[in-house]
Design a protein around this motif. Structure first.
Motif, PDB file in Angstrom:
ATOM      1  N   PRO A  76       0.813  -1.222   0.000  1.00 40.33           N
ATOM      2  CA  PRO A  76       0.000   0.000   0.000  1.00 40.33           C
ATOM      3  C   PRO A  76       0.853   1.282   0.000  1.00 40.33           C
ATOM      4  O   PRO A  76       0.487   2.266  -0.653  1.00 40.33           O
ATOM      5  CB  PRO A  76      -0.824  -0.109   1.292  1.00 40.33           C
ATOM      6  CG  PRO A  76      -0.904  -1.571   1.550  1.00 40.33           C
ATOM      7  CD  PRO A  76       0.427  -2.116   1.103  1.00 40.33           C
ATOM      8  N   GLU A  77       1.986   1.269   0.701  1.00 34.28           N
ATOM      9  CA  GLU A  77       2.835   2.462   0.743  1.00 34.28           C
ATOM     10  C   GLU A  77       3.471   2.721  -0.626  1.00 34.28           C
ATOM     11  O   GLU A  77       3.574   3.873  -1.069  1.00 34.28           O
ATOM     12  CB  GLU A  77       3.898   2.349   1.836  1.00 34.28           C
ATOM     13  CG  GLU A  77       3.355   2.119   3.238  1.00 34.28           C
ATOM     14  CD  GLU A  77       2.255   3.089   3.685  1.00 34.28           C
ATOM     15  OE1 GLU A  77       2.147   4.209   3.136  1.00 34.28           O
ATOM     16  OE2 GLU A  77       1.495   2.719   4.594  1.00 34.28           O
ATOM     17  N   CYS A 117      -4.181   1.694  -2.600  1.00 34.36           N
ATOM     18  CA  CYS A 117      -3.769   3.005  -2.072  1.00 34.36           C
ATOM     19  C   CYS A 117      -4.519   3.353  -0.788  1.00 34.36           C
ATOM     20  O   CYS A 117      -3.948   3.945   0.129  1.00 34.36           O
ATOM     21  CB  CYS A 117      -4.026   4.102  -3.094  1.00 34.36           C
ATOM     22  SG  CYS A 117      -2.862   4.123  -4.455  1.00 34.36           S
ATOM     23  N   SER A 133      -2.994   2.764   2.669  1.00 31.73           N
ATOM     24  CA  SER A 133      -1.706   3.375   2.989  1.00 31.73           C
ATOM     25  C   SER A 133      -1.788   4.387   4.124  1.00 31.73           C
ATOM     26  O   SER A 133      -2.629   5.278   4.113  1.00 31.73           O
ATOM     27  CB  SER A 133      -1.165   4.081   1.738  1.00 31.73           C
ATOM     28  OG  SER A 133      -0.199   5.041   2.095  1.00 31.73           O
TER      29      SER A 133
END
Length: 160
Positions: A53-54, A117, A120
């Motif tokens: 996610p990051e 995303c 994140s």
């Protein structure tokens, strides 16, 4: 390869993690269970779920024209609780995840890209700042701080 670079999880686990994270109806616990069932060990499984996610968020942030400088480092604590700042390229999941994210940003599927995303912490922090009316122009985004992945993962066995 730098001995301090963490080993890459299996390609099968990487693909499964992307698929699971790209589905809004899958929560983190379900993703963990599926990866462990595939035979992924706990450490690599956590790295996939934390880093993908990051990486996707950084690909998105880089396209958002906020005028922000993206981080080049992340922080992690060692067994003694000491915080270490480490280069992002020590994490191959991030490096490969960023490449995959950039391809997915441009080629799709957009729904999966968006779902990844949304998991994140970096993107969450930016959203919160923008929602309070902050001007992020020229700001430097801090890299992720790992809460459940030890710094030793990236420092090699020879570290004193």
């Amino acid at each position: 390869m730098d001995p301090r670079t963490a080993p890459m999880p299996s390609a099968e686990a990487f693909e499964l993690a992307l698929t699971l994270l790209g589905r809004e109806d899958v929560d983190e616990e379900q993703a963990e269970q599926a990866l462990l069932a595939l035979g992924s060990e706990h450490g690599p499984m956590r790295r996939l779920l934390v880093w993908l996610p990051e990486a996707f968020a950084m690909a998105l942030i880089g396209h958002m024209e906020l005028g922000m400088l993206l981080p080049r480092t992340f922080t992690a604590s060692d067994a003694q609780g000491e915080l270490h700042e480490l280069p992002l390229d020590r994490e191959p999941v991030f490096v490969d995840g960023l490449q995959r994210a950039l391809a997915m940003y441009h080629e799709g599927p957009r729904a999966a890209f968006k779902a990844i995303c949304q998991r994140s912490s970096l993107l969450n922090a930016i959203d919160n700042a923008l929602n309070t009316g902050a001007d992020l122009q020229g700001a430097t985004l801090s890299g992720p701080e790992l809460l459940d992945i030890p710094a030793e993962t990236y420092m090699g066995a020879h570290h004193a």
